[in-house]
Scaffold this motif. Structure first.
Motif, short mmCIF file in Angstrom:
data_model
loop_
_atom_site.label_atom_id
_atom_site.label_comp_id
_atom_site.label_asym_id
_atom_site.label_seq_id
_atom_site.Cartn_x
_atom_site.Cartn_y
_atom_site.Cartn_z
N THR A 165 4.50 27.37 54.53
CA THR A 165 5.94 27.32 54.25
C THR A 165 6.41 25.88 54.28
N TYR A 191 20.05 24.67 53.10
CA TYR A 191 18.73 25.17 53.48
C TYR A 191 18.06 25.86 52.30
N SER A 192 16.76 25.62 52.15
CA SER A 192 15.91 26.37 51.22
C SER A 192 14.47 26.25 51.70
N ASP A 193 13.62 27.14 51.21
CA ASP A 193 12.21 27.01 51.54
C ASP A 193 11.35 27.56 50.42
N GLU A 194 10.07 27.19 50.47
CA GLU A 194 9.07 27.68 49.53
C GLU A 194 7.88 28.17 50.34
N MET A 195 7.27 29.26 49.88
CA MET A 195 6.09 29.81 50.54
C MET A 195 4.94 29.83 49.54
N THR A 221 9.84 23.87 54.37
CA THR A 221 11.26 24.09 54.67
C THR A 221 12.05 22.82 54.38
N ARG A 222 13.20 23.02 53.75
CA ARG A 222 14.11 21.90 53.48
C ARG A 222 15.47 22.26 54.07
N GLU A 223 15.93 21.43 54.99
CA GLU A 223 17.26 21.65 55.58
C GLU A 223 17.85 20.31 55.99
N THR A 241 13.10 30.43 48.01
CA THR A 241 14.42 31.00 48.29
C THR A 241 15.48 30.19 47.56
N GLU A 269 18.92 28.10 47.40
CA GLU A 269 19.55 27.17 48.34
C GLU A 269 20.78 27.85 48.97
N ASN A 326 13.77 18.55 57.17
CA ASN A 326 12.74 18.80 56.15
C ASN A 326 11.36 18.72 56.79
#
Length: 65
Positions: free
Chosen positions: A41, A19-23, A43-45, A3, A5, A64
């Motif tokens: 997933t 916030y961003s994330d990778e799947m 997640t970075r926040e 996603t 940021e 994170n």
């Protein structure tokens, strides 16, 4: 898949969140009943405290994981 940021404000502009994330998809299995796969997933926040100039001064929370 990743996603973009997202930057958002909290507590009337005193805090800023990022916030961003990778799947990641793996173990694809196809059968006569359909298909299935595993999804992971990452997640970075982070929530930052903003100074009087609205610049990030320190990390208030790190989600994170």
């Amino acid at each position: 898949m990743a996603t973009d940021e997202v930057v958002y404000q909290l507590e009337e502009g005193k805090l800023e969140g990022v916030y961003s994330d990778e799947m990641f998809f793996s173990n694809l299995v196809q059968s006569e009943h359909g298909f299935r796969f595993d999804m992971t997933t990452v997640t970075r926040e982070k929530i930052y405290i903003l100074d009087s100039d609205k610049k990030r001064s320190e990390v208030k929370k790190d989600f994170n994981g």
